[in-house]
Enzyme design. Structure first.
Site, PDB file in Angstrom:
ATOM      1  N   CYS A   1      -6.110  -3.006   7.374  1.00 29.03           N
ATOM      2  CA  CYS A   1      -7.285  -2.137   7.372  1.00 29.03           C
ATOM      3  C   CYS A   1      -8.477  -2.732   6.644  1.00 29.03           C
ATOM      4  CB  CYS A   1      -6.927  -0.782   6.775  1.00 29.03           C
ATOM      5  SG  CYS A   1      -6.528  -0.818   4.998  1.00 29.03           S
TER       6      CYS A   1
ATOM      7  N   CYS B   1       0.834  -1.205   0.000  1.00 27.67           N
ATOM      8  CA  CYS B   1       0.000   0.000   0.000  1.00 27.67           C
ATOM      9  C   CYS B   1       0.869   1.255   0.000  1.00 27.67           C
ATOM     10  CB  CYS B   1      -0.924  -0.008   1.207  1.00 27.67           C
ATOM     11  SG  CYS B   1      -1.993   1.450   1.335  1.00 27.67           S
TER      12      CYS B   1
END
Length: 255
Positions: free
Chosen positions: A197, A101
């Site tokens: 997440c 990410c």
């Protein structure tokens, strides 16, 4: 450097770290604005309004009196992070989605978007430092060894290091929470976010089962002598050195 002439986009997650990063940079004289990424719905329906983390980020920006923007990167995040996460497990490897990410999202398309919006720099709430090294810049560990995140950004090239700021590298977490309270930010006591997440309840095994179209075949658990000791449910659900959850009864611990 005349900081008041430098514009900084702060990646605002709605948490205490990014909120304090924004407040610190504003205090130092930078022209700050917040930018929040919508990456994943994580199985939740937000049709009735904004996700709570966006609301928290927006509220902090209102308190600091700085602009706040939301960017929708869900499709790119799906391709570059979530699909990669599943693909790596299918191939018997253990992925690190946060590293991925950071490489493709935060310091990839988000940095590009921030610069496009007129920012000179992108700042985040990561715990690490950037220091001069000969004629270049180098990543150095944060003061707070327990929160250090330098290992997750090892891949950032020089052209990115020239454009990013990490205001929290010189502080520990306790001090950051104290500063959040001093700045009057409502997220001062907000709990830490989950490790991955986009995985609900941090249950990656359940996530793999629900999201992967391919089944992970079960098989035998065998010792070094070739004796079959039990059955496993699929290789992605185990890790090297694992002791518990093997479903094997033995006189001595097995790993």
């Amino acid at each position: 450097m005349a900081m008041q002439n430098k514009k900084v986009a702060v990646a605002m997650s709605g948490g205490v770290d990014s909120s304090v990063a924004a407040a610190l940079l504003q205090q130092q004289g930078y022209d700050v604005f917040g930018i929040t990424m919508l990456l994943s719905d994580a199985g939740r329906d937000y049709s009735e309004g904004e996700p709570p983390f966006i609301q928290d980020a927006r509220r902090v920006c209102e308190i600091l009196n700085i602009p706040h923007y939301v960017v929708d990167f869900r499709s790119t995040f799906q391709e570059k992070v979530k699909d990669y996460f599943i693909s790596e497990y299918r191939q018997g490897r253990t992925p690190n989605p946060c590293v991925r990410c950071n490489q493709y999202i935060k310091f990839g398309i988000l940095l590009d978007k921030a610069l496009e919006m007129g920012a000179d720099y992108l700042a985040t709430g990561h715990y690490l430092r950037i220091v001069p090294y000969h004629d270049n810049l180098a990543i150095e560990r944060a003061i707070d060894a327990d929160k250090d995140q330098s290992y997750m950004l090892y891949h950032l090239p020089q052209e990115v290091l020239q454009k990013v700021i990490f205001p929290l590298g010189e502080y520990n977490k306790t001090k950051v929470r104290e500063m959040a309270a001093a700045f009057g930010l409502p997220v001062a006591t907000k709990k830490e976010s989950q490790e991955i997440c986009f995985v609900p309840d941090d249950d990656y095994k359940k996530y793999l089962i629900e999201q992967s179209k391919a089944q992970f075949p079960p098989g035998d658990i065998v010792d070094t002598a070739g004796n079959v000791l039990g059955r496993h449910l699929g290789l992605p659900f185990y890790t090297i050195g694992q002791r518990k959850g093997l479903g094997i009864a033995a006189a001595t611990p097995l790993y």
